[in-house]
Design a protein around this motif. Structure first.
Motif, PDB file in Angstrom:
ATOM      1  N   LEU A 179       5.151  11.180  -7.504  1.00 10.31           N
ATOM      2  CA  LEU A 179       5.134   9.929  -7.024  1.00 10.31           C
ATOM      3  C   LEU A 179       6.914  10.054  -6.530  1.00 10.31           C
ATOM      4  CD1 LEU A 179       5.394   7.278  -9.197  1.00 10.31           C
ATOM      5  CD2 LEU A 179       7.229   7.472 -10.138  1.00 10.31           C
ATOM      6  N   ALA A 180       7.369  10.820  -6.015  1.00  9.74           N
ATOM      7  CA  ALA A 180       8.324  10.702  -5.083  1.00  9.74           C
ATOM      8  C   ALA A 180       7.255  10.603  -3.648  1.00  9.74           C
ATOM      9  CB  ALA A 180       9.141  11.881  -5.191  1.00  9.74           C
ATOM     10  N   SER A 181       6.492  11.593  -3.589  1.00  6.84           N
ATOM     11  CA  SER A 181       5.526  12.155  -2.197  1.00  6.84           C
ATOM     12  C   SER A 181       5.657  10.594  -1.840  1.00  6.84           C
ATOM     13  CB  SER A 181       4.501  12.735  -2.663  1.00  6.84           C
ATOM     14  OG  SER A 181       3.360  12.845  -0.916  1.00  6.84           O
ATOM     15  N   LEU A 182       4.237   9.821  -2.974  1.00  6.74           N
ATOM     16  CA  LEU A 182       4.187   7.999  -2.564  1.00  6.74           C
ATOM     17  C   LEU A 182       4.896   7.127  -2.509  1.00  6.74           C
ATOM     18  CD1 LEU A 182       1.627   8.087  -4.791  1.00  6.74           C
ATOM     19  CD2 LEU A 182       0.320   8.520  -3.094  1.00  6.74           C
ATOM     20  N   TRP A 183       5.934   7.370  -2.777  1.00  6.21           N
ATOM     21  CA  TRP A 183       6.955   6.539  -2.427  1.00  6.21           C
ATOM     22  C   TRP A 183       7.410   6.858  -0.627  1.00  6.21           C
ATOM     23  CZ3 TRP A 183       8.086   1.959  -4.872  1.00  6.21           C
ATOM     24  CH2 TRP A 183       8.590   0.945  -4.342  1.00  6.21           C
ATOM     25  N   CYS A 184       8.280   8.116  -0.996  1.00  2.00           N
ATOM     26  CA  CYS A 184       9.175   8.031   0.066  1.00  2.00           C
ATOM     27  C   CYS A 184       8.754   9.850   1.052  1.00  2.00           C
ATOM     28  CB  CYS A 184      10.358   8.871   0.078  1.00  2.00           C
ATOM     29  SG  CYS A 184      10.651   9.922  -1.229  1.00  2.00           S
ATOM     30  N   GLY A 185       7.659  10.105   1.182  1.00  2.15           N
ATOM     31  CA  GLY A 185       6.776  11.117   1.373  1.00  2.15           C
ATOM     32  C   GLY A 185       5.807  10.852   2.478  1.00  2.15           C
ATOM     33  N   ARG A 186       4.757  12.330   2.388  1.00  2.92           N
ATOM     34  CA  ARG A 186       4.191  11.429   3.289  1.00  2.92           C
ATOM     35  C   ARG A 186       2.595  11.032   2.686  1.00  2.92           C
ATOM     36  NH1 ARG A 186       5.301  16.750   4.285  1.00  2.92           N
ATOM     37  NH2 ARG A 186       5.852  17.929   6.392  1.00  2.92           N
ATOM     38  N   GLY A 187       2.988  10.994   1.578  1.00  6.28           N
ATOM     39  CA  GLY A 187       1.816  10.089   0.909  1.00  6.28           C
ATOM     40  C   GLY A 187       1.968   8.629   1.658  1.00  6.28           C
ATOM     41  N   ARG A 188       2.920   8.487   2.018  1.00  2.00           N
ATOM     42  CA  ARG A 188       3.061   6.673   2.073  1.00  2.00           C
ATOM     43  C   ARG A 188       2.873   6.337   3.622  1.00  2.00           C
ATOM     44  NH1 ARG A 188       9.544   6.107   4.453  1.00  2.00           N
ATOM     45  NH2 ARG A 188       9.265   8.513   5.018  1.00  2.00           N
ATOM     46  N   ARG A 189       1.769   7.343   3.978  1.00  2.00           N
ATOM     47  CA  ARG A 189       0.828   7.542   4.970  1.00  2.00           C
ATOM     48  C   ARG A 189      -0.778   6.787   4.435  1.00  2.00           C
ATOM     49  NH1 ARG A 189       1.741  12.538   8.140  1.00  2.00           N
ATOM     50  NH2 ARG A 189       3.937  13.020   8.064  1.00  2.00           N
ATOM     51  N   LEU A 190      -0.977   7.025   3.379  1.00  2.00           N
ATOM     52  CA  LEU A 190      -2.105   7.186   2.713  1.00  2.00           C
ATOM     53  C   LEU A 190      -2.394   4.991   2.729  1.00  2.00           C
ATOM     54  CD1 LEU A 190      -3.730   7.948   0.320  1.00  2.00           C
ATOM     55  CD2 LEU A 190      -3.126   7.095  -1.606  1.00  2.00           C
ATOM     56  N   ALA A 191      -4.101   4.883   2.487  1.00  2.06           N
ATOM     57  CA  ALA A 191      -4.310   3.542   2.987  1.00  2.06           C
ATOM     58  C   ALA A 191      -3.494   2.855   1.994  1.00  2.06           C
ATOM     59  CB  ALA A 191      -5.626   3.580   2.506  1.00  2.06           C
ATOM     60  N   SER A 192      -3.332   1.684   2.264  1.00  2.55           N
ATOM     61  CA  SER A 192      -2.520   0.527   1.523  1.00  2.55           C
ATOM     62  C   SER A 192      -2.740  -0.044   0.671  1.00  2.55           C
ATOM     63  CB  SER A 192      -1.843  -0.868   3.036  1.00  2.55           C
ATOM     64  OG  SER A 192      -3.746  -1.849   3.431  1.00  2.55           O
ATOM     65  N   HIS A 193      -4.289   0.568   0.718  1.00  2.00           N
ATOM     66  CA  HIS A 193      -5.028  -0.151  -0.609  1.00  2.00           C
ATOM     67  C   HIS A 193      -4.946   0.679  -1.566  1.00  2.00           C
ATOM     68  CE1 HIS A 193      -8.180   1.433   1.440  1.00  2.00           C
ATOM     69  NE2 HIS A 193      -8.940   1.327   0.166  1.00  2.00           N
ATOM     70  N   LEU A 194      -5.324   1.768  -1.616  1.00  2.00           N
ATOM     71  CA  LEU A 194      -5.129   3.296  -2.267  1.00  2.00           C
ATOM     72  C   LEU A 194      -3.580   3.312  -2.840  1.00  2.00           C
ATOM     73  CD1 LEU A 194      -7.408   5.764  -0.410  1.00  2.00           C
ATOM     74  CD2 LEU A 194      -7.452   4.239  -2.651  1.00  2.00           C
ATOM     75  N   ARG A 195      -2.813   3.168  -2.004  1.00  2.00           N
ATOM     76  CA  ARG A 195      -1.299   3.907  -2.860  1.00  2.00           C
ATOM     77  C   ARG A 195      -1.007   2.881  -3.432  1.00  2.00           C
ATOM     78  NH1 ARG A 195       4.353   2.100  -0.344  1.00  2.00           N
ATOM     79  NH2 ARG A 195       5.352   4.075  -0.769  1.00  2.00           N
ATOM     80  N   PRO A 196      -0.782   1.530  -3.755  1.00  2.00           N
ATOM     81  CA  PRO A 196      -0.466   0.968  -5.468  1.00  2.00           C
ATOM     82  C   PRO A 196      -1.266   1.821  -6.985  1.00  2.00           C
ATOM     83  CG  PRO A 196      -0.836  -0.616  -3.476  1.00  2.00           C
ATOM     84  CD  PRO A 196      -1.206   0.260  -2.806  1.00  2.00           C
ATOM     85  N   LEU A 197      -2.495   2.111  -5.889  1.00  2.00           N
ATOM     86  CA  LEU A 197      -3.750   2.315  -7.116  1.00  2.00           C
ATOM     87  C   LEU A 197      -3.066   4.246  -7.808  1.00  2.00           C
ATOM     88  CD1 LEU A 197      -7.173   1.924  -6.182  1.00  2.00           C
ATOM     89  CD2 LEU A 197      -5.506   0.498  -7.959  1.00  2.00           C
ATOM     90  N   MET A 198      -2.574   5.070  -6.615  1.00  5.79           N
ATOM     91  CA  MET A 198      -2.398   6.154  -7.095  1.00  5.79           C
ATOM     92  C   MET A 198      -0.830   6.071  -7.843  1.00  5.79           C
ATOM     93  SD  MET A 198      -5.053   7.672  -6.533  1.00  5.79           S
ATOM     94  CE  MET A 198      -4.466   8.554  -7.416  1.00  5.79           C
ATOM     95  N   LEU A 199      -0.264   5.080  -7.034  1.00  5.81           N
ATOM     96  CA  LEU A 199       0.981   4.978  -7.595  1.00  5.81           C
ATOM     97  C   LEU A 199       0.725   3.989  -8.968  1.00  5.81           C
ATOM     98  CD1 LEU A 199       4.030   3.071  -4.648  1.00  5.81           C
ATOM     99  CD2 LEU A 199       3.985   5.148  -5.904  1.00  5.81           C
ATOM    100  N   SER A 200       0.594   2.943  -9.635  1.00  9.33           N
ATOM    101  CA  SER A 200       0.471   3.161 -10.813  1.00  9.33           C
ATOM    102  C   SER A 200      -0.303   4.088 -11.953  1.00  9.33           C
ATOM    103  CB  SER A 200      -0.818   1.966 -10.811  1.00  9.33           C
ATOM    104  OG  SER A 200      -0.330   1.206 -10.446  1.00  9.33           O
ATOM    105  N   LEU A 201      -1.174   4.903 -10.980  1.00  8.45           N
ATOM    106  CA  LEU A 201      -1.906   5.891 -12.307  1.00  8.45           C
ATOM    107  C   LEU A 201      -0.778   7.013 -12.406  1.00  8.45           C
ATOM    108  CD1 LEU A 201      -4.517   7.556 -13.370  1.00  8.45           C
ATOM    109  CD2 LEU A 201      -4.826   8.603 -10.623  1.00  8.45           C
ATOM    110  N   ALA A 202       0.368   7.398 -11.660  1.00  8.62           N
ATOM    111  CA  ALA A 202       1.382   8.503 -11.597  1.00  8.62           C
ATOM    112  C   ALA A 202       2.027   7.644 -12.856  1.00  8.62           C
ATOM    113  CB  ALA A 202       2.469   8.329 -10.477  1.00  8.62           C
ATOM    114  N   SER A 203       2.510   6.199 -12.553  1.00 10.08           N
ATOM    115  CA  SER A 203       3.583   5.430 -14.105  1.00 10.08           C
ATOM    116  C   SER A 203       3.156   5.479 -14.830  1.00 10.08           C
ATOM    117  CB  SER A 203       3.638   4.485 -13.518  1.00 10.08           C
ATOM    118  OG  SER A 203       4.638   4.104 -11.823  1.00 10.08           O
ATOM    119  N   ALA A 204       1.575   5.337 -14.739  1.00  5.45           N
ATOM    120  CA  ALA A 204       0.961   5.101 -16.345  1.00  5.45           C
ATOM    121  C   ALA A 204       1.147   6.652 -17.099  1.00  5.45           C
ATOM    122  CB  ALA A 204      -0.304   4.404 -16.404  1.00  5.45           C
ATOM    123  N   ASP A 205       1.033   7.751 -16.370  1.00  4.78           N
ATOM    124  CA  ASP A 205       0.854   9.545 -16.580  1.00  4.78           C
ATOM    125  C   ASP A 205       1.992   9.519 -16.981  1.00  4.78           C
ATOM    126  OD1 ASP A 205      -1.473   9.970 -16.227  1.00  4.78           O
ATOM    127  OD2 ASP A 205      -1.080  10.130 -14.622  1.00  4.78           O
TER     128      ASP A 205
END
Length: 374
Positions: free
Chosen positions: A62-88
Protein backbone atom coordinates in the motif's frame (compact mmCIF):
# COMPACT_ATOMS: atom_id res chain seq x y z
CA UNK A 1 -15.25 -28.88 19.02
CA UNK A 2 -17.31 -31.32 21.01
CA UNK A 3 -21.02 -31.12 21.60
CA UNK A 4 -24.18 -31.38 19.52
CA UNK A 5 -24.90 -27.65 19.26
CA UNK A 6 -22.12 -26.86 16.85
CA UNK A 7 -23.26 -23.27 16.51
CA UNK A 8 -22.03 -22.66 20.06
CA UNK A 9 -18.48 -23.34 18.94
CA UNK A 10 -16.64 -20.32 17.51
CA UNK A 11 -17.43 -20.31 13.78
CA UNK A 12 -14.26 -19.74 11.74
CA UNK A 13 -15.99 -17.98 8.85
CA UNK A 14 -19.49 -17.05 7.65
CA UNK A 15 -19.80 -20.17 5.53
CA UNK A 16 -17.42 -22.56 7.25
CA UNK A 17 -17.92 -26.06 8.59
CA UNK A 18 -19.44 -26.21 11.13
CA UNK A 19 -21.43 -23.13 10.09
CA UNK A 20 -22.95 -20.81 12.69
CA UNK A 21 -26.45 -21.14 11.24
CA UNK A 22 -27.97 -23.91 13.38
CA UNK A 23 -31.50 -23.14 14.42
CA UNK A 24 -32.44 -25.90 16.86
CA UNK A 25 -30.89 -26.12 20.37
CA UNK A 26 -29.84 -29.47 21.84
CA UNK A 27 -30.94 -31.03 25.04
CA UNK A 28 -28.78 -29.85 27.94
CA UNK A 29 -28.17 -33.44 28.98
CA UNK A 30 -26.49 -34.12 25.62
CA UNK A 31 -24.54 -30.90 25.37
CA UNK A 32 -20.93 -30.42 26.34
CA UNK A 33 -19.25 -27.00 26.30
CA UNK A 34 -16.62 -26.62 23.55
CA UNK A 35 -13.02 -26.14 24.61
CA UNK A 36 -9.76 -24.68 23.35
CA UNK A 37 -8.39 -27.89 21.86
CA UNK A 38 -4.87 -28.64 20.65
CA UNK A 39 -5.99 -28.30 17.02
CA UNK A 40 -7.49 -24.89 17.80
CA UNK A 41 -4.23 -23.86 19.46
CA UNK A 42 -2.36 -24.72 16.26
CA UNK A 43 -4.89 -22.68 14.31
CA UNK A 44 -4.40 -19.63 16.54
CA UNK A 45 -0.61 -19.86 16.34
CA UNK A 46 -0.61 -20.21 12.55
CA UNK A 47 -3.13 -17.38 12.20
CA UNK A 48 -0.91 -15.12 14.32
CA UNK A 49 2.08 -15.77 12.05
CA UNK A 50 -0.02 -15.13 8.94
CA UNK A 51 -1.34 -11.94 10.54
CA UNK A 52 2.18 -10.58 11.08
CA UNK A 53 3.32 -11.40 7.55
CA UNK A 54 0.11 -10.20 5.86
CA UNK A 55 0.18 -6.93 7.83
CA UNK A 56 3.78 -6.10 6.93
CA UNK A 57 3.56 -7.16 3.28
CA UNK A 58 0.23 -5.52 2.49
CA UNK A 59 1.12 -2.28 4.29
CA UNK A 60 4.39 -2.22 2.33
CA UNK A 61 2.46 -2.74 -0.92
CA UNK A 62 0.00 0.00 0.00
CA UNK A 63 2.84 2.42 0.85
CA UNK A 64 4.64 1.62 -2.41
CA UNK A 65 1.50 2.24 -4.48
CA UNK A 66 0.56 5.37 -2.55
CA UNK A 67 3.84 7.24 -2.15
CA UNK A 68 6.63 5.06 -3.59
CA UNK A 69 7.72 3.88 -6.99
CA UNK A 70 4.36 2.15 -7.38
CA UNK A 71 2.88 5.54 -8.26
CA UNK A 72 4.41 5.06 -11.72
CA UNK A 73 2.02 2.17 -12.36
CA UNK A 74 -0.49 2.78 -15.13
CA UNK A 75 -3.30 5.05 -13.95
CA UNK A 76 -5.98 2.42 -14.58
CA UNK A 77 -4.02 -0.36 -12.81
CA UNK A 78 -3.01 1.55 -9.69
CA UNK A 79 -6.57 1.81 -8.23
CA UNK A 80 -7.02 -1.93 -8.79
CA UNK A 81 -3.91 -2.84 -6.83
CA UNK A 82 -4.73 -0.28 -4.13
CA UNK A 83 -8.18 -1.83 -3.72
CA UNK A 84 -6.73 -5.35 -3.64
CA UNK A 85 -4.24 -4.38 -0.93
CA UNK A 86 -7.01 -2.63 1.02
CA UNK A 87 -9.26 -5.71 0.81
CA UNK A 88 -6.40 -7.94 1.95
CA UNK A 89 -5.79 -5.61 4.90
CA UNK A 90 -9.49 -5.86 5.81
CA UNK A 91 -9.13 -9.64 5.81
CA UNK A 92 -5.97 -9.27 7.90
CA UNK A 93 -7.34 -6.85 10.51
CA UNK A 94 -10.90 -8.23 10.77
CA UNK A 95 -11.02 -11.93 9.88
CA UNK A 96 -7.72 -13.11 11.36
CA UNK A 97 -7.83 -11.41 14.80
CA UNK A 98 -11.54 -12.19 15.23
CA UNK A 99 -10.99 -15.84 14.38
CA UNK A 100 -7.96 -16.17 16.68
CA UNK A 101 -9.53 -14.45 19.69
CA UNK A 102 -12.81 -16.31 19.22
CA UNK A 103 -11.04 -19.67 19.22
CA UNK A 104 -9.16 -18.73 22.40
CA UNK A 105 -12.21 -17.50 24.32
CA UNK A 106 -14.45 -20.23 22.79
CA UNK A 107 -17.61 -18.37 23.77
CA UNK A 108 -18.64 -14.79 22.90
CA UNK A 109 -17.88 -11.92 25.28
CA UNK A 110 -18.34 -8.96 22.93
CA UNK A 111 -22.03 -8.30 23.35
CA UNK A 112 -24.84 -8.22 20.81
CA UNK A 113 -23.85 -5.11 18.82
CA UNK A 114 -20.25 -6.25 18.35
CA UNK A 115 -21.47 -9.71 17.36
CA UNK A 116 -23.54 -8.27 14.51
CA UNK A 117 -20.89 -5.77 13.41
CA UNK A 118 -17.92 -8.15 13.31
CA UNK A 119 -19.83 -10.91 11.53
CA UNK A 120 -20.90 -8.32 8.94
CA UNK A 121 -17.35 -6.98 8.51
CA UNK A 122 -15.97 -10.49 8.23
CA UNK A 123 -18.23 -11.40 5.33
CA UNK A 124 -17.81 -7.96 3.73
CA UNK A 125 -14.01 -8.37 3.72
CA UNK A 126 -14.32 -11.74 2.01
CA UNK A 127 -16.71 -10.35 -0.60
CA UNK A 128 -14.47 -7.35 -1.28
CA UNK A 129 -11.42 -9.56 -1.83
CA UNK A 130 -13.26 -11.84 -4.27
CA UNK A 131 -15.05 -9.09 -6.21
CA UNK A 132 -11.90 -7.01 -6.70
CA UNK A 133 -10.25 -10.05 -8.30
CA UNK A 134 -13.22 -10.14 -10.66
CA UNK A 135 -12.70 -6.47 -11.53
CA UNK A 136 -9.00 -7.11 -12.20
CA UNK A 137 -9.90 -10.02 -14.49
CA UNK A 138 -12.43 -7.91 -16.40
CA UNK A 139 -9.84 -5.15 -16.79
CA UNK A 140 -7.26 -7.57 -18.20
CA UNK A 141 -9.82 -9.01 -20.60
CA UNK A 142 -10.72 -5.57 -21.91
CA UNK A 143 -7.05 -4.54 -22.17
CA UNK A 144 -6.17 -7.58 -24.29
CA UNK A 145 -9.29 -7.81 -26.44
CA UNK A 146 -9.80 -4.05 -26.89
CA UNK A 147 -6.37 -2.40 -26.56
CA UNK A 148 -7.53 0.78 -28.30
CA UNK A 149 -9.93 1.59 -25.44
CA UNK A 150 -7.10 2.29 -22.99
CA UNK A 151 -8.13 5.94 -22.58
CA UNK A 152 -11.44 4.97 -20.97
CA UNK A 153 -9.94 2.23 -18.76
CA UNK A 154 -9.41 4.50 -15.73
CA UNK A 155 -13.04 5.67 -15.63
CA UNK A 156 -14.36 2.16 -16.32
CA UNK A 157 -12.27 0.60 -13.56
CA UNK A 158 -13.36 3.20 -11.01
CA UNK A 159 -16.99 2.39 -11.76
CA UNK A 160 -16.37 -1.35 -11.48
CA UNK A 161 -14.53 -0.91 -8.17
CA UNK A 162 -17.38 1.19 -6.78
CA UNK A 163 -19.81 -1.55 -7.85
CA UNK A 164 -17.62 -4.26 -6.29
CA UNK A 165 -17.40 -2.53 -2.90
CA UNK A 166 -21.13 -1.67 -2.96
CA UNK A 167 -22.15 -5.24 -3.80
CA UNK A 168 -19.96 -6.50 -0.97
CA UNK A 169 -21.74 -4.20 1.48
CA UNK A 170 -25.15 -5.22 0.19
CA UNK A 171 -24.56 -8.98 0.20
CA UNK A 172 -22.95 -8.94 3.66
CA UNK A 173 -25.73 -6.84 5.23
CA UNK A 174 -27.97 -9.83 6.19
CA UNK A 175 -25.36 -10.71 8.81
CA UNK A 176 -26.49 -7.65 10.78
CA UNK A 177 -29.97 -9.14 11.16
CA UNK A 178 -29.23 -12.86 11.39
CA UNK A 179 -26.43 -12.97 13.97
CA UNK A 180 -26.88 -12.07 17.62
CA UNK A 181 -25.41 -12.91 21.02
CA UNK A 182 -27.32 -15.85 22.51
CA UNK A 183 -27.05 -17.07 26.08
CA UNK A 184 -27.77 -20.74 26.62
CA UNK A 185 -30.20 -21.19 29.46
CA UNK A 186 -29.13 -23.47 32.27
CA UNK A 187 -25.38 -23.04 31.68
CA UNK A 188 -23.01 -20.08 31.77
CA UNK A 189 -22.33 -19.96 28.04
CA UNK A 190 -22.91 -17.18 25.48
CA UNK A 191 -22.27 -17.41 21.77
CA UNK A 192 -22.59 -15.20 18.68
CA UNK A 193 -24.78 -17.36 16.46
CA UNK A 194 -27.95 -17.43 14.34
CA UNK A 195 -30.09 -19.58 16.61
CA UNK A 196 -33.75 -18.82 15.93
CA UNK A 197 -33.14 -17.06 12.60
CA UNK A 198 -34.18 -20.12 10.59
CA UNK A 199 -37.32 -22.15 11.27
CA UNK A 200 -36.22 -25.00 8.97
CA UNK A 201 -32.84 -26.50 8.21
CA UNK A 202 -33.35 -26.08 4.45
CA UNK A 203 -33.59 -22.31 4.99
CA UNK A 204 -30.21 -22.37 6.67
CA UNK A 205 -28.77 -24.43 3.80
CA UNK A 206 -30.20 -22.04 1.20
CA UNK A 207 -28.67 -19.08 3.04
CA UNK A 208 -25.25 -20.72 3.16
CA UNK A 209 -25.44 -21.85 -0.47
CA UNK A 210 -26.39 -18.34 -1.57
CA UNK A 211 -23.25 -16.92 0.01
CA UNK A 212 -21.15 -19.77 -1.35
CA UNK A 213 -22.47 -19.07 -4.85
CA UNK A 214 -22.00 -15.31 -4.76
CA UNK A 215 -18.71 -15.42 -2.86
CA UNK A 216 -16.97 -18.22 -4.75
CA UNK A 217 -18.85 -19.80 -7.66
CA UNK A 218 -19.89 -16.63 -9.53
CA UNK A 219 -16.48 -14.91 -9.17
CA UNK A 220 -14.75 -18.11 -10.26
CA UNK A 221 -16.96 -18.44 -13.34
CA UNK A 222 -16.43 -14.79 -14.35
CA UNK A 223 -12.67 -15.00 -13.87
CA UNK A 224 -12.49 -18.29 -15.78
CA UNK A 225 -14.51 -16.78 -18.63
CA UNK A 226 -12.24 -13.72 -18.80
CA UNK A 227 -8.98 -15.64 -18.98
CA UNK A 228 -10.44 -18.23 -21.35
CA UNK A 229 -11.35 -15.44 -23.77
CA UNK A 230 -7.84 -13.99 -23.39
CA UNK A 231 -6.22 -17.35 -24.15
CA UNK A 232 -8.53 -17.84 -27.12
CA UNK A 233 -7.61 -14.37 -28.43
CA UNK A 234 -3.88 -15.11 -28.13
CA UNK A 235 -4.35 -18.48 -29.85
CA UNK A 236 -6.24 -16.90 -32.76
CA UNK A 237 -3.49 -14.31 -33.13
CA UNK A 238 -0.97 -17.12 -33.42
CA UNK A 239 -3.05 -18.79 -36.10
CA UNK A 240 -3.34 -15.55 -38.07
CA UNK A 241 0.40 -15.07 -37.94
CA UNK A 242 1.08 -18.59 -39.13
CA UNK A 243 -1.44 -18.13 -41.96
CA UNK A 244 0.39 -14.99 -43.07
CA UNK A 245 -2.51 -12.65 -42.34
CA UNK A 246 -0.25 -10.15 -40.53
CA UNK A 247 2.20 -8.06 -42.49
CA UNK A 248 4.83 -8.21 -39.77
CA UNK A 249 6.31 -11.46 -38.54
CA UNK A 250 5.85 -11.52 -34.81
CA UNK A 251 6.89 -13.97 -32.16
CA UNK A 252 4.37 -15.24 -29.60
CA UNK A 253 5.52 -12.76 -26.98
CA UNK A 254 5.15 -9.87 -29.42
CA UNK A 255 1.45 -10.49 -30.05
CA UNK A 256 0.84 -8.61 -26.81
CA UNK A 257 3.25 -5.90 -25.59
CA UNK A 258 5.69 -7.25 -23.00
CA UNK A 259 4.50 -4.94 -20.21
CA UNK A 260 0.88 -5.93 -20.78
CA UNK A 261 1.81 -9.61 -20.94
CA UNK A 262 3.71 -9.30 -17.64
CA UNK A 263 0.67 -7.74 -15.97
CA UNK A 264 -1.51 -10.48 -17.42
CA UNK A 265 0.72 -13.20 -15.98
CA UNK A 266 0.68 -11.49 -12.58
CA UNK A 267 -3.11 -11.32 -12.45
CA UNK A 268 -3.44 -14.95 -13.58
CA UNK A 269 -1.19 -16.08 -10.72
CA UNK A 270 -3.11 -13.90 -8.21
CA UNK A 271 -6.42 -15.46 -9.30
CA UNK A 272 -4.95 -18.96 -9.19
CA UNK A 273 -3.74 -18.37 -5.64
CA UNK A 274 -7.30 -17.42 -4.63
CA UNK A 275 -8.69 -20.59 -6.20
CA UNK A 276 -6.02 -22.91 -4.79
CA UNK A 277 -6.17 -21.48 -1.25
CA UNK A 278 -9.96 -21.34 -0.77
CA UNK A 279 -11.33 -24.25 -2.86
CA UNK A 280 -10.59 -27.05 -0.33
CA UNK A 281 -12.24 -25.10 2.50
CA UNK A 282 -15.38 -24.29 0.54
CA UNK A 283 -15.71 -27.91 -0.60
CA UNK A 284 -15.52 -28.99 3.03
CA UNK A 285 -18.31 -26.53 3.82
CA UNK A 286 -20.55 -27.98 1.10
CA UNK A 287 -19.94 -31.47 2.47
CA UNK A 288 -21.05 -30.34 5.92
CA UNK A 289 -24.20 -28.56 4.75
CA UNK A 290 -25.53 -31.71 3.08
CA UNK A 291 -24.00 -34.28 5.45
CA UNK A 292 -23.62 -32.78 8.95
CA UNK A 293 -22.40 -36.12 10.30
CA UNK A 294 -19.11 -35.54 8.49
CA UNK A 295 -17.89 -33.80 11.66
CA UNK A 296 -17.72 -37.19 13.34
CA UNK A 297 -15.57 -38.78 10.62
CA UNK A 298 -13.34 -35.82 9.77
CA UNK A 299 -10.51 -34.96 12.20
CA UNK A 300 -10.85 -31.53 13.78
CA UNK A 301 -7.40 -30.42 12.68
CA UNK A 302 -8.49 -30.78 9.03
CA UNK A 303 -11.08 -27.99 9.42
CA UNK A 304 -8.56 -25.74 11.15
CA UNK A 305 -5.75 -26.46 8.67
CA UNK A 306 -7.93 -25.73 5.64
CA UNK A 307 -9.10 -22.41 7.09
CA UNK A 308 -5.49 -21.37 7.80
CA UNK A 309 -4.58 -22.42 4.24
CA UNK A 310 -7.41 -20.22 2.92
CA UNK A 311 -6.09 -17.22 4.86
CA UNK A 312 -2.71 -17.80 3.21
CA UNK A 313 -4.23 -16.15 0.12
CA UNK A 314 -4.06 -12.79 1.91
CA UNK A 315 -0.27 -13.16 2.15
CA UNK A 316 0.16 -14.36 -1.44
CA UNK A 317 -1.05 -11.22 -3.23
CA UNK A 318 1.77 -8.84 -2.16
CA UNK A 319 4.36 -11.59 -2.72
CA UNK A 320 3.10 -12.21 -6.26
CA UNK A 321 2.95 -8.48 -6.96
CA UNK A 322 6.51 -8.07 -5.72
CA UNK A 323 7.72 -10.96 -7.88
CA UNK A 324 6.39 -9.32 -11.04
CA UNK A 325 7.06 -5.68 -10.10
CA UNK A 326 10.66 -4.45 -9.72
CA UNK A 327 9.50 -1.07 -8.35
CA UNK A 328 7.97 -2.75 -5.29
CA UNK A 329 11.18 -4.66 -4.64
CA UNK A 330 13.17 -1.45 -5.03
CA UNK A 331 10.93 0.29 -2.46
CA UNK A 332 11.47 -2.57 -0.01
CA UNK A 333 15.24 -2.46 -0.55
CA UNK A 334 15.29 1.32 -0.02
CA UNK A 335 13.26 0.95 3.18
CA UNK A 336 15.67 -1.70 4.49
CA UNK A 337 18.67 0.50 3.68
CA UNK A 338 17.13 3.46 5.51
CA UNK A 339 16.35 1.25 8.51
CA UNK A 340 19.93 -0.06 8.68
CA UNK A 341 21.32 3.43 8.22
CA UNK A 342 19.16 4.85 11.04
CA UNK A 343 20.11 1.96 13.30
CA UNK A 344 23.81 2.45 12.64
CA UNK A 345 23.59 6.19 13.29
CA UNK A 346 21.87 5.58 16.63
CA UNK A 347 24.31 2.90 17.78
CA UNK A 348 26.36 3.76 20.95
CA UNK A 349 29.70 3.24 19.18
CA UNK A 350 28.87 5.83 16.51
CA UNK A 351 27.50 8.29 19.02
CA UNK A 352 30.59 8.05 21.22
CA UNK A 353 33.02 8.72 18.36
CA UNK A 354 32.92 11.25 15.58
CA UNK A 355 34.04 8.76 12.98
CA UNK A 356 30.60 7.22 12.65
CA UNK A 357 29.06 10.62 11.92
CA UNK A 358 31.60 11.44 9.22
CA UNK A 359 31.34 8.03 7.57
CA UNK A 360 27.55 8.42 7.54
CA UNK A 361 27.97 11.76 5.75
CA UNK A 362 30.26 10.20 3.15
CA UNK A 363 27.80 7.36 2.56
CA UNK A 364 24.97 9.86 2.18
CA UNK A 365 26.98 11.91 -0.32
CA UNK A 366 27.81 8.81 -2.33
CA UNK A 367 24.18 7.76 -2.38
CA UNK A 368 23.05 11.22 -3.52
CA UNK A 369 25.67 11.30 -6.28
CA UNK A 370 24.58 7.89 -7.50
CA UNK A 371 20.93 8.97 -7.48
CA UNK A 372 21.82 12.09 -9.47
CA UNK A 373 23.66 9.96 -11.99
CA UNK A 374 20.64 7.62 -12.34
Amino acid sequence: MSGNWSSLAPPPSPISPPPPNISHPPRLADWEAPSFTRAAQFRVGATFLLFLFATCSNLALLASLWCGRGRRLASHLRPLMLSLASADLMMTFVVMPLDAVWNVTVQWYGGNALCKLLCFLKLFAMYASAFILVVISLDRQHAILHPLDALSAHRRNRRMLLLAWSLGLLLASPQLFIFRAIRMEGVDFTQCATHGSFSRRWQETVYNMFHFTTLYVVPLLVMSCCYSRILLHIHLQHLRDKAGESYLRRSGTDIIPKARMKTLKMTVVIVLSFVVCWTPYYLLGIWYWFQPDMLRVTPEYVHHALFVFGNLNTCCDPVIYGFYTPSFRADLAACCRRTRSDASLRSPDRLSTGRGHHSGEHESDATNNQAAGD
